[in-house]
Design an enzyme around this catalytic site. Structure first.
Site, PDB file in Angstrom:
ATOM      1  N   CYS A  93      -1.878 -10.905  16.461  1.00 26.77           N
ATOM      2  CA  CYS A  93      -0.636 -10.201  16.820  1.00 26.77           C
ATOM      3  C   CYS A  93       0.574 -11.112  16.652  1.00 26.77           C
ATOM      4  CB  CYS A  93      -0.671  -9.729  18.266  1.00 26.77           C
ATOM      5  SG  CYS A  93      -1.924  -8.503  18.636  1.00 26.77           S
ATOM      6  N   CYS A 134      -8.403  -8.721  22.128  1.00 25.77           N
ATOM      7  CA  CYS A 134      -7.283  -7.938  21.611  1.00 25.77           C
ATOM      8  C   CYS A 134      -7.872  -6.714  20.921  1.00 25.77           C
ATOM      9  CB  CYS A 134      -6.483  -8.756  20.596  1.00 25.77           C
ATOM     10  SG  CYS A 134      -5.380  -7.720  19.610  1.00 25.77           S
ATOM     11  N   LYS A 152      -9.277  -1.613   4.676  1.00 28.93           N
ATOM     12  CA  LYS A 152      -9.965  -2.334   3.600  1.00 28.93           C
ATOM     13  C   LYS A 152     -11.471  -2.140   3.701  1.00 28.93           C
ATOM     14  CE  LYS A 152      -6.989  -6.052   2.035  1.00 28.93           C
ATOM     15  NZ  LYS A 152      -6.288  -7.038   2.810  1.00 28.93           N
ATOM     16  N   HIS A 159      -7.325  -6.817  17.070  1.00 29.07           N
ATOM     17  CA  HIS A 159      -7.914  -7.886  16.261  1.00 29.07           C
ATOM     18  C   HIS A 159      -9.317  -8.277  16.687  1.00 29.07           C
ATOM     19  CE1 HIS A 159      -3.556  -8.158  15.568  1.00 29.07           C
ATOM     20  NE2 HIS A 159      -3.971  -8.314  14.337  1.00 29.07           N
ATOM     21  N   LYS A 176      -8.010   7.069   8.855  1.00 29.18           N
ATOM     22  CA  LYS A 176      -7.116   5.904   8.802  1.00 29.18           C
ATOM     23  C   LYS A 176      -7.545   4.991   7.648  1.00 29.18           C
ATOM     24  CE  LYS A 176      -5.141   2.335  11.650  1.00 29.18           C
ATOM     25  NZ  LYS A 176      -5.214   1.443  12.778  1.00 29.18           N
ATOM     26  N   HIS A 212       0.855  -1.193   0.000  1.00 28.01           N
ATOM     27  CA  HIS A 212       0.000   0.000   0.000  1.00 28.01           C
ATOM     28  C   HIS A 212       0.887   1.239   0.000  1.00 28.01           C
ATOM     29  CE1 HIS A 212       0.934   0.388   4.234  1.00 28.01           C
ATOM     30  NE2 HIS A 212       0.527  -0.846   4.437  1.00 28.01           N
TER      31      HIS A 212
END
Ligand SMILES: [Zn+2]
Length: 501
Positions: free
Chosen positions: A129, A144, A299, A147, A296, A18
Site C-alpha cells: 500500500c 493487509c 494478472k 496485498h 474483476k 491497461h
C-alpha cells in the site's frame, strides 16, 4: 474568459497500461474535443506518476536502474496516448526537472504557511500500500487485505500536512458543489467518510525507506511522499502561480479520476490548494472500474484487457466508441470480446458505416455524386437542432454515454429516413423531390460527422471530408449550408463487418 482546463489522473508507471487507463484517457479526450468543438479555449493535461517505493522495488526486481525503468514504462503510456488519438496539450512526468523544481517551491510555501510540521509516527506499515494501515482494516490473521502480507511495525519521523485545519472548509465546498463531485453517490460517500473530520496526513518519508522521490527542501534526509509529489502535477504543468498557462487556465474545470483515488483528490488536494491560497477545481468526475466478462481483471486470472491489442485489431475509433458508449461514464462497466464484436457490428458497421455508405452510394447513382442545390427541409433541420442540443446538454453534465446514445439516435434516424423515403422508388418514378431528400441526407451526414468528431475523431473527419467539409468543423458551423455542387468522395469502408470469432 471562455476557457477549459481538463486533466486525467497521472498513471503510476509500475507496470503497463491497461484498459482502465484507456477509459480515463478517452473520457477526458472526448470532453476536451467537445470543449474545443464548442469554441472554448482548452488545455488538456495527462501524464505519469513515477516516484515511490513500489516503483523503486520493481526496478530492483527487474535488475534495471530505476531511471531506465520509469523511462521504459512512461514510454508505454505515451504510446497509449498516441494510439488512442488523444488530443492532450501536454504530458507531464513527475521525474521531470520542471515538475520537481516547482514542487519544491510548493513545499516551501506550505511550510511558510505553517501547514507542514514534523512529528514522529508509529504504526503498521504495508509496503504494498505504501502506507500506514489501521489494525481494523486488516484481516483476522493481521494481513493487509489487498496485498495478503503482514504489515510491519514502523516508527519514523515524518512531515505532516495540517489537513485537519481545512476539513470544515473542504466539506463545505463539496457539499455546496463549489467543487462538484460526480456522480452524486460518490460525493455523498466522501462526505460521509469525512463526517468526523479529516486527519493530518504524512507528507514525507525518511530517505532510507523512500530512496526514489523528490527531496524535502532543507532536509535532505526526507523525501516527499506521493501527495505533494503527484497531486501537484496539475499546477506544475501550468508553471505554478507565475506561469502564463496557470494564469490563463487554473482552476481546472474538470479533473477526471478513478473512484479509488477520489478521497485523495477531494480531501488532500483541495486542502493543499486552500493552504496555497489557490482556487479549487470546479469539478471532479469519477469513473468506475472495468470488469472483464463480469469478473474483476487480474494478472493471475489472465483476463486483463490489453487496449493495444484492440486498437490494433479494430482501430482506435472502435475502441473509443466502446469505452464511451458501452461503459457507463460514472460507474463500473464491463468489457468483453463478445460484446465488443456485437457493438462493432450493430452500431458501427450496420449503423454508422451503413448510413454513410447508403447516402453516398445513392448520391452517386442518382446525381452523379454531386451535392444538390437545395435548401434543407425545415423539419429535418429542427429535428437535428433538437438532437444536437440534447448531446450538448449531456456532455456538459459529463454524461458522455448518454451523449453518445443521442448521437447514435441521429444515425438511426438517418437510416430510418432512407427506409421511409425510399429514394430508389423516387428515382424510378422520376420524382422531383429526390434531390431534396438526398440533400437532406447530406445535411444529416454533416451533423453526424461533426458530432462524431468529438467521440471518434478519425471517423468524424472522414465523413466530413467526404462531403466537402473541413475535417474539424465547430459546433457553430454545423448549420444548413452544404457544399453544393461538390462531388462527394467515397471514403474506404469505415467499419468492415466482422464475423464473430
Ligand atoms: Zn497493502
Amino acid at each position: 474568459m471562455n476557457k477549459r482546463y481538463i486533466t486525467t489522473a497521472i498513471a503510476y508507471v509500475n507496470g503497463s497500461p491497461h484498459v482502465g487507463h484507456a477509459l480515463e484517457l478517452v473520457q477526458a479526450d472526448a470532453l476536451a474535443r467537445f470543449s474545443r468543438f464548442m469554441g472554448h479555449e482548452t488545455y488538456f493535461l495527462t501524464g505519469t506518476d513515477e516516484h515511490g517505493v513500489k516503483i523503486y522495488e520493481k526496478s530492483k526486481e527487474e535488475g534495471v536502474d530505476v531511471g531506465v525503468f520509469v523511462d521504459g514504462n512512461a514510454a508505454k503510456f505515451k504510446r497509449l496516448v498516441e494510439v488512442l488519438n488523444i488530443s492532450n496539450d501536454d504530458f507531464i512526468r513527475t521525474t521531470e526537472l520542471r515538475h520537481k523544481d516547482l514542487v519544491r517551491q510548493i513545499w516551501v510555501k506550505l511550510m511558510d504557511n505553517g501547514d507542514l510540521y514534523k512529528d514522529s509516527y508509529e504504526g503498521l506499515y504495508c509496503v504494498g500500500c505504501e502506507a500506514f494501515v489501521l489494525e481494523k482494516d486488516l484481516s483476522e490473521d493481521g494481513m493487509c487485505r489487498d496485498h495478503l502480507k503482514k504489515p510491519v511495525l514502523l516508527k519514523e519521523e515524518n512531515y505532516f500536512f495540517r489537513l485537519s485545519k481545512y476539513s470544515d472548509q473542504i466539506g463545505d465546498l463539496i457539499e455546496k458543489d463549489v467543487v462538484k463531485i460526480r456522480p452524486e453517490g460518490r460525493k455523498r460517500e466522501f462526505l460521509n467518510m469525512m463526517a468526523e473530520g479529516l486527519f493530518d496526513v504524512s507528507f514525507s518519508r525518511p530517505k532510507k525507506v523512500l530512496p526514489w522521490g523528490i527531496e524535502v527542501p532543507n532536509d535532505p534526509d526526507h523525501v516527499m511522499y506521493v501527495w505533494c509529489d503527484a497531486l501537484t502535477n496539475y499546477i506544475t504543468a501550468l508553471g505554478f502561480e507565475d506561469g502564463d498557462l496557470f494564469k490563463k487556465f487554473w482552476p481546472a474545470d474538470s479533473q477526471i479520476i478513478g473512484k479509488d483515488i477520489l478521497r485523495f483528490h477531494a480531501g488532500i488536494w483541495i486542502g493543499m490548494l486552500l493552504s496555497l491560497g489557490l482556487e479549487v477545481p470546479k469539478a471532479i468526475n469519477v469513473h468506475g472500474m472495468i470488469t472483464s466478462g463480469g469478473v474483476k481483471m487480474g494478472k493471475s486470472l489472465g483476463n486483463v484487457i490489453d487496449p493495444f491489442i484492440y486498437v490494433e485489431e479494430f482501430g482506435c475509433d472502435a475502441v473509443r466508441w466502446y469505452l464511451l458508449k458501452e461503459i457507463p461514464t460514472l460507474d463500473d462497466g464491463d468489457f468483453s470480446r463478445e460484446r465488443f464484436l456485437e457493438v462493432y457490428n450493430n452500431e458501427l458497421a450496420n449503423g454508422i458505416g451503413n448510413l454513410v455508405n447508403r447516402v453516398l452510394m445513392m448520391l452517386e447513382k442518382y446525381n452523379e455524386g454531386v451535392i444538390p442545390d437545395i435548401t434543407v427541409e425545415g423539419s429535418v433541420v429542427e429535428k437535428f437542432e433538437e438532437f444536437k442540443d440534447k448531446v450538448v446538454e449531456l456532455f456538459e453534465k459529463y454524461d458522455l454515454k448518454a451523449g453518445c446514445e443521442v448521437i447514435f439516435d441521429m444515425v438511426d434516424w438517418g437510416n430510418k429516413y432512407i427506409d421511409d423515403m425510399k429514394p430508389w422508388v423516387m428515382a424510378k418514378e422520376e420524382n422531383a423531390m429526390l434531390n431534396q431528400i438526398l440533400g437532406n441526407l447530406i445535411f444529416v451526414l454533416k451533423n453526424i460527422g461533426g458530432m462524431l468528431g468529438v467521440v471518434m475523431p478519425g471517423v468524424g473527419a472522414k465523413i466530413l471530408v467526404a462531403i466537402g467539409e473541413e475535417s474539424n468543423v465547430s459546433f457553430s458551423q454545423l448549420g444548413q449550408d452544404l457544399q453544393k455542387g461538390f462531388k462527394v468522395q467515397k471514403p474506404d469502408i469505415l467499419f468492415p463487418r466482422l464475423d464473430k470469432v
